[in-house]
Scaffold this active site. Structure first.
Site, PDB file in Angstrom:
ATOM      1  N   TRP A 265     -22.243 -15.391 -13.676  1.00 62.03           N
ATOM      2  CA  TRP A 265     -23.155 -14.680 -14.581  1.00 62.03           C
ATOM      3  C   TRP A 265     -23.060 -13.179 -14.414  1.00 62.03           C
ATOM      4  O   TRP A 265     -23.092 -12.428 -15.396  1.00 62.03           O
ATOM      5  CB  TRP A 265     -24.594 -15.189 -14.424  1.00 62.03           C
ATOM      6  CG  TRP A 265     -24.732 -16.542 -15.047  1.00 62.03           C
ATOM      7  CD1 TRP A 265     -24.937 -17.731 -14.406  1.00 62.03           C
ATOM      8  CD2 TRP A 265     -24.609 -16.861 -16.443  1.00 62.03           C
ATOM      9  NE1 TRP A 265     -24.951 -18.759 -15.315  1.00 62.03           N
ATOM     10  CE2 TRP A 265     -24.759 -18.259 -16.568  1.00 62.03           C
ATOM     11  CE3 TRP A 265     -24.379 -16.110 -17.589  1.00 62.03           C
ATOM     12  CZ2 TRP A 265     -24.691 -18.910 -17.804  1.00 62.03           C
ATOM     13  CZ3 TRP A 265     -24.312 -16.756 -18.822  1.00 62.03           C
ATOM     14  CH2 TRP A 265     -24.471 -18.132 -18.916  1.00 62.03           C
TER      15      TRP A 265
ATOM     16  N   ASP B 250     -30.508  -9.244 -12.856  1.00 63.40           N
ATOM     17  CA  ASP B 250     -30.651 -10.432 -13.700  1.00 63.40           C
ATOM     18  C   ASP B 250     -31.265 -11.513 -12.826  1.00 63.40           C
ATOM     19  O   ASP B 250     -30.575 -12.185 -12.063  1.00 63.40           O
ATOM     20  CB  ASP B 250     -29.276 -10.867 -14.229  1.00 63.40           C
ATOM     21  CG  ASP B 250     -29.339 -12.209 -14.947  1.00 63.40           C
ATOM     22  OD1 ASP B 250     -30.442 -12.774 -15.062  1.00 63.40           O
ATOM     23  OD2 ASP B 250     -28.273 -12.685 -15.382  1.00 63.40           O
TER      24      ASP B 250
ATOM     25  N   LYS C  48     -35.668 -21.344 -17.120  1.00 61.89           N
ATOM     26  CA  LYS C  48     -35.460 -21.991 -15.827  1.00 61.89           C
ATOM     27  C   LYS C  48     -36.816 -22.277 -15.175  1.00 61.89           C
ATOM     28  O   LYS C  48     -37.231 -23.406 -15.073  1.00 61.89           O
ATOM     29  CB  LYS C  48     -34.601 -21.124 -14.904  1.00 61.89           C
ATOM     30  CG  LYS C  48     -33.110 -21.204 -15.235  1.00 61.89           C
ATOM     31  CD  LYS C  48     -32.665 -20.046 -16.011  1.00 61.89           C
ATOM     32  CE  LYS C  48     -31.188 -19.905 -16.213  1.00 61.89           C
ATOM     33  NZ  LYS C  48     -30.397 -21.062 -16.558  1.00 61.89           N
TER      34      LYS C  48
HETATM   35  N1  PMP Z   1     -27.928 -15.088 -16.281  1.00 69.93           N
HETATM   36  C1  PMP Z   1     -28.119 -16.129 -15.473  1.00 69.93           C
HETATM   37  C2  PMP Z   1     -28.276 -15.896 -13.995  1.00 69.93           C
HETATM   38  C3  PMP Z   1     -28.176 -17.417 -16.002  1.00 69.93           C
HETATM   39  O1  PMP Z   1     -28.358 -18.466 -15.205  1.00 69.93           O
HETATM   40  C4  PMP Z   1     -28.026 -17.598 -17.394  1.00 69.93           C
HETATM   41  C5  PMP Z   1     -28.107 -18.968 -18.052  1.00 69.93           C
HETATM   42  N2  PMP Z   1     -27.851 -20.039 -17.304  1.00 69.93           N
HETATM   43  C6  PMP Z   1     -27.806 -16.472 -18.193  1.00 69.93           C
HETATM   44  C7  PMP Z   1     -27.774 -15.235 -17.603  1.00 69.93           C
HETATM   45  C8  PMP Z   1     -27.616 -16.596 -19.677  1.00 69.93           C
HETATM   46  O2  PMP Z   1     -28.817 -16.971 -20.239  1.00 69.93           O
HETATM   47  P1  PMP Z   1     -28.961 -17.279 -21.795  1.00 69.93           P
HETATM   48  O3  PMP Z   1     -28.211 -18.512 -22.064  1.00 69.93           O
HETATM   49  O4  PMP Z   1     -30.436 -17.410 -21.927  1.00 69.93           O
HETATM   50  O5  PMP Z   1     -28.419 -16.104 -22.528  1.00 69.93           O
END
Ligand code: PMP
Length: 368
Positions: free
Chosen positions: A111, A179, A203
């Site tokens: 991520w 994040d 989450k």
């Molecule tokens: N950052 C992290 C740490 C994540 O776990 C996720 C989704 N699993 C995201 C960003 C992306 O999130 P979204 O699908 O809501 O854009």
């Protein structure tokens, strides 16, 4: 009228280990069910006006409760922004670069790597550190190549796919951006150490469709010319995040989840439960004599997303399939990582972890 043919299995016998959208607390689901048709002043929470008194109560209470839970200093804005955490991969550079030409990124998993790649669309961002390719280590902060001219440093405290988590907030001489999607509200955190933190709701705190952004007021109003109003943090800060129609139903659920956290004793108690669940599961992995294995050093193992492997992928497939027959859902690892991933967010009861450990023992006995 029966519009959707839902599974006849009783909800309680199922434990859903999905990494997101993730399990919600049972009392919250019960409340949604009881209010769904006409619970808000005779109206459905789907259908109240986003500027009417019923929704404004939700707006005020959710911000107040979030500030209480995290002890957020008064010079920080709390914003509710539509879209996922990936939206923030773009909004952060659009808003925080200001007059700077670049920012620093620390990549410790998939991520943070995505955030870095998205940042590159806006400016020649620099890698202060990259842990790859296995993503099972976090380089010491002293080794990070920090650019003093960078606008901010972005990192991801908990990597949802790789199951690796910072044990403390790094000390760096730049405004820090995190994040926090997959660790948000799983434990107390010192918001004052950050310029900005963001988290997708799906989450720990609600359904998909909404992100929370907590940003120091000095970093609002810096957006570059020409960006859409909906990408400008100032639009949210000036309107209690109701610049346009927000995802009202997601927000309504986040409000209920925040109330549940407070009723359960706040984030210290939530963290105690989360630590216990993670310790139980990692201990079961350790006790398996190598049948189950985790490649992350113990002090960096995620409390939220527990990743483990079996001796081969055929056994992993059989493990996941058998687990589903027992009501242990969504245990397959991320498609680019393989293995098993058990997400132990706030709403996962300890009983779910015991049920998983029982299945692990049984499966090992049958297949070792
Ligand atoms: N950052 C992290 C740490 C994540 O776990 C996720 C989704 N699993 C995201 C960003 C992306 O999130 P979204 O699908 O809501 O854009």
């Amino acid at each position: 009228m029966n519009l959707i043919n839902v599974s006849p299995v009783r909800h309680r016998s199922i434990y859903n280990f999905c990494a997101g959208p993730a399990v919600l607390p049972d009392p919250v689901l019960d409340q949604i069910q009881s209010q769904l048709k006409n619970g808000l002043n005779g109206m459905s929470p789907f259908s109240v006006s986003h500027r009417g008194p019923e929704f404004m109560e939700i707006v005020e209470r959710s911000e107040f409760n979030l500030r209480t839970l995290l002890n957020i200093p008064s010079d920080y804005h709390v914003l509710f922004v539509a879209g996922g955490a990936s939206m923030q991969f773009s909004m952060v550079p659009m808003n925080l670069l200001g007059a700077h030409e670049t920012a620093d990124y620390v990549v410790t998993g998939q991520w943070s790597e995505k955030a870095f790649e998205e940042g590159l669309r806006f400016a020649p961002m620099r890698l202060a550190s990259h842990a790859g390719p296995e993503f099972n280590r976090i380089p010491a902060v002293a080794t990070w190549q920090i650019n003093p001219a960078a606008a901010f440093l972005h990192y991801t405290p908990n990597e949802t796919i790789d199951g690796i988590q910072f044990s403390e907030i790094p000390k760096v001489p730049l405004p820090l951006v995190a994040d926090c999607s997959s660790e948000f509200l799983s434990k107390p955190m010192d918001v004052s150490r950050f310029a900005l933190i963001y988290a997708g709701a799906q989450k720990n705190i609600g359904p998909a469709g909404l992100s929370i952004v907590i940003v120091h007021r000095d970093f609002v109003g810096l957006a570059s010319r020409g960006i859409p109003s909906l990408c400008d943090y100032a639009s949210y800060a000036q309107t209690q995040s109701i610049y346009n129609t927000p995802p009202t139903f997601s927000w309504y659920i986040v409000d209920l989840v925040l109330q549940w956290f407070l009723l359960e004793g706040g984030l210290t108690e939530i963290e105690r439960r989360n630590r216990k669940k993670a310790q139980l599961l990692y201990a079961a992995i350790e006790r398996s004599g190598g049948f189950y294995s985790n490649r992350v050093p113990s002090q960096l193992r995620s409390m939220m997303n527990v990743i483990f492997h079996l001796p081969n992928s055929a056994l992993e497939d059989a493990f996941v399939a058998g687990a589903e027959q027992r009501g242990l859902m969504n245990l397959a690892g991320h498609r680019c990582k393989g293995g098993i991933r058990a997400s132990l967010y706030n709403a996962m009861p300890e009983a779910g972890v015991h049920a998983l450990i029982d299945w692990m023992h049984y499966f090992q006995e049958q297949n070792a």
